[in-house]
Design an enzyme around this catalytic site. Structure first.
Site, short mmCIF file in Angstrom:
data_model
loop_
_atom_site.label_atom_id
_atom_site.label_comp_id
_atom_site.label_asym_id
_atom_site.label_seq_id
_atom_site.Cartn_x
_atom_site.Cartn_y
_atom_site.Cartn_z
N VAL A 56 0.81 -1.23 0.00
CA VAL A 56 0.00 0.00 0.00
C VAL A 56 0.84 1.27 0.00
O VAL A 56 0.35 2.35 -0.33
CB VAL A 56 -1.01 0.05 1.18
CG1 VAL A 56 -2.06 -1.03 1.06
CG2 VAL A 56 -0.31 0.00 2.53
N ASN A 82 -6.99 -1.72 6.09
CA ASN A 82 -6.53 -2.39 7.32
C ASN A 82 -5.02 -2.61 7.40
O ASN A 82 -4.49 -2.85 8.49
CB ASN A 82 -7.30 -3.73 7.40
CG ASN A 82 -6.71 -4.70 8.38
OD1 ASN A 82 -6.96 -4.60 9.58
ND2 ASN A 82 -5.91 -5.65 7.90
N TYR A 158 3.32 5.58 15.04
CA TYR A 158 2.02 4.88 14.91
C TYR A 158 0.85 5.81 15.30
O TYR A 158 -0.17 5.87 14.62
CB TYR A 158 2.08 3.66 15.80
CG TYR A 158 0.97 2.66 15.65
CD1 TYR A 158 0.89 1.83 14.53
CD2 TYR A 158 0.02 2.50 16.65
CE1 TYR A 158 -0.12 0.89 14.41
CE2 TYR A 158 -0.99 1.55 16.55
CZ TYR A 158 -1.05 0.75 15.42
OH TYR A 158 -2.05 -0.19 15.31
P1 NAP Z 1 -1.06 -8.24 11.31
O1 NAP Z 1 -1.53 -9.58 11.76
O2 NAP Z 1 0.39 -7.92 11.33
O3 NAP Z 1 -1.66 -7.97 9.85
C1 NAP Z 1 -1.30 -6.86 9.08
C2 NAP Z 1 -1.09 -7.31 7.66
O4 NAP Z 1 -0.72 -6.15 6.88
C3 NAP Z 1 0.06 -8.31 7.54
O5 NAP Z 1 -0.27 -9.36 6.65
C4 NAP Z 1 1.17 -7.44 6.97
O6 NAP Z 1 2.15 -8.16 6.25
C5 NAP Z 1 0.37 -6.52 6.07
N1 NAP Z 1 1.16 -5.39 5.61
C6 NAP Z 1 2.20 -4.79 6.23
N2 NAP Z 1 2.69 -3.81 5.45
C7 NAP Z 1 1.94 -3.79 4.32
C8 NAP Z 1 1.98 -3.03 3.14
N3 NAP Z 1 2.91 -2.08 2.95
N4 NAP Z 1 1.05 -3.26 2.17
C9 NAP Z 1 0.13 -4.25 2.33
N5 NAP Z 1 0.07 -5.03 3.41
C10 NAP Z 1 0.95 -4.80 4.41
O7 NAP Z 1 -1.74 -7.07 12.18
P2 NAP Z 1 -3.19 -6.90 12.83
O8 NAP Z 1 -2.99 -6.86 14.28
O9 NAP Z 1 -4.18 -7.81 12.21
O10 NAP Z 1 -3.48 -5.39 12.38
C11 NAP Z 1 -4.44 -5.01 11.41
C12 NAP Z 1 -4.68 -3.52 11.54
O11 NAP Z 1 -5.20 -3.24 12.85
C13 NAP Z 1 -3.41 -2.67 11.42
O12 NAP Z 1 -3.72 -1.48 10.73
C14 NAP Z 1 -3.06 -2.37 12.86
O13 NAP Z 1 -2.31 -1.20 12.97
C15 NAP Z 1 -4.43 -2.23 13.46
N6 NAP Z 1 -4.48 -2.41 14.92
C16 NAP Z 1 -4.02 -3.56 15.49
C17 NAP Z 1 -4.13 -3.71 16.87
C18 NAP Z 1 -3.70 -4.95 17.58
O14 NAP Z 1 -3.63 -4.94 18.83
N7 NAP Z 1 -3.39 -6.04 16.90
C19 NAP Z 1 -4.68 -2.69 17.64
C20 NAP Z 1 -5.13 -1.54 17.02
C21 NAP Z 1 -5.03 -1.42 15.65
P3 NAP Z 1 3.46 -8.68 7.08
O15 NAP Z 1 2.95 -9.72 8.04
O16 NAP Z 1 4.34 -9.23 6.02
O17 NAP Z 1 3.99 -7.45 7.77
#
Ligand code: NAP
Length: 249
Positions: A56, A82, A158
């Protein structure tokens, strides 16, 4: 909008919450196109979900992906924005041991902004542009912010991205309402995903103790809010905090 009417892109949908949203949407009868840098995760998604590599933070990738997704799904009327990364660290810190002053490297700051803010903004631009050009309405965009948007120690990069995403949810709501596109955001608290699995047990215990509902959230908890934003035709411009009632320190 009903879920089965959606032809929707999920970015970062190869892992964690995004993969959960993609599966739930697919089960509900929506057409789903997932873009992610994690190609292994893309390959593991259920058959019937359209997948393609997407970084992205690349303008070229976003443009190509949106055109491809609209064709693969036979139209496009939704986005779950996301994809995200964390690169935590203090902005500036003096070591008690050596007296050395440590500063967050510029790359640590910009890499998170590039994915979480510029990337998310490019996706809104491209998806909204596609819907406007094809005169598709109604449409819905769900931005995944974070409870960190209120301020969080060790997360300057962040916080800057997630707070801007929440604020621009209101900007984009105003700009896109005339085209029949709603824009909402969901701001999760701490959620059990690969992003958070590396957390030390002591830090995890302290965090759980600070959450009034007494547990870390699940992707399903956040799906409930994403589903609401997709389905409620009178919701736009706002960010919903889903955090067990607790603010992270
Ligand atoms: P996750 O399991 O790490 O999933 C995020 C996905 O995005 C991963 O597959 C990652 O690939 C991919 N990604 C990273 N950089 C990218 C790029 N440049 N283009 C396209 N895809 C990319 O994280 P998650 O916890 O499900 O998080 C999902 C969203 O929720 C994120 O925006 C995160 O900031 C937000 N969030 C998470 C939490 C939490 O506690 N988990 C809390 C608040 C908000 P890689 O694995 O290869 O990096």
């Amino acid at each position: 909008m009903r879920l089965e009417e959606l032809k929707i892109i999920v970015t970062g949908g190869a892992s964690g919450m995004g993969a959960h949203f993609a599966k739930r949407l697919h089960e509900a009868g929506a057409e789903v196109a997932v873009g992610d840098v994690n190609e292994e995760g893309l390959a593991a998604l259920p058959e019937g979900i359209h997948t393609r590599r997407l970084d992205v933070s690349s303008e070229e990738d976003c443009q190509a992906f949106v055109g491809w997704a609209a064709e693969a799904m036979g139209g496009l009327n939704g986005l779950i924005n996301n994809a995200g990364i964390i690169r935590d660290g203090l902005l500036v810190k003096k070591s008690r041991r050596t007296g050395e002053l440590k500063k967050m490297p510029l790359e640590q700051l910009t890499s998170v902004l590039d994915v979480n803010l510029v990337g998310a903004t490019l996706m809104v631009r491209e998806v909204a542009g596609q819907m406007i050009e094809s005169e598709t309405k109604p449409g819905v965009i769900v931005n995944i912010s974070s409870i960190a948007r209120h301020g969080s120690r060790g997360q300057t990069n962040y916080v800057a991205a997630k707070a801007a995403l929440a604020a621009n949810t209101t900007t984009w709501m105003r700009e896109l309402a005339p085209y029949g596109i709603r824009v909402g955001a969901v701001a999760p608290g701490m959620i059990e995903t690969p992003m958070t699995e590396g957390m030390k047990q002591s830090a995890r215990d302290a965090l759980v103790a600070s959450i009034p509902l007494g547990r870390i959230g699940t992707p399903e908890d956040i799906w409930q809010a994403v589903k609401f934003v997709c389905e409620c035709d009178y919701f736009s411009g706002r960010t919903i905090d889903v955090d067990g009632g607790g603010a992270m320190g």
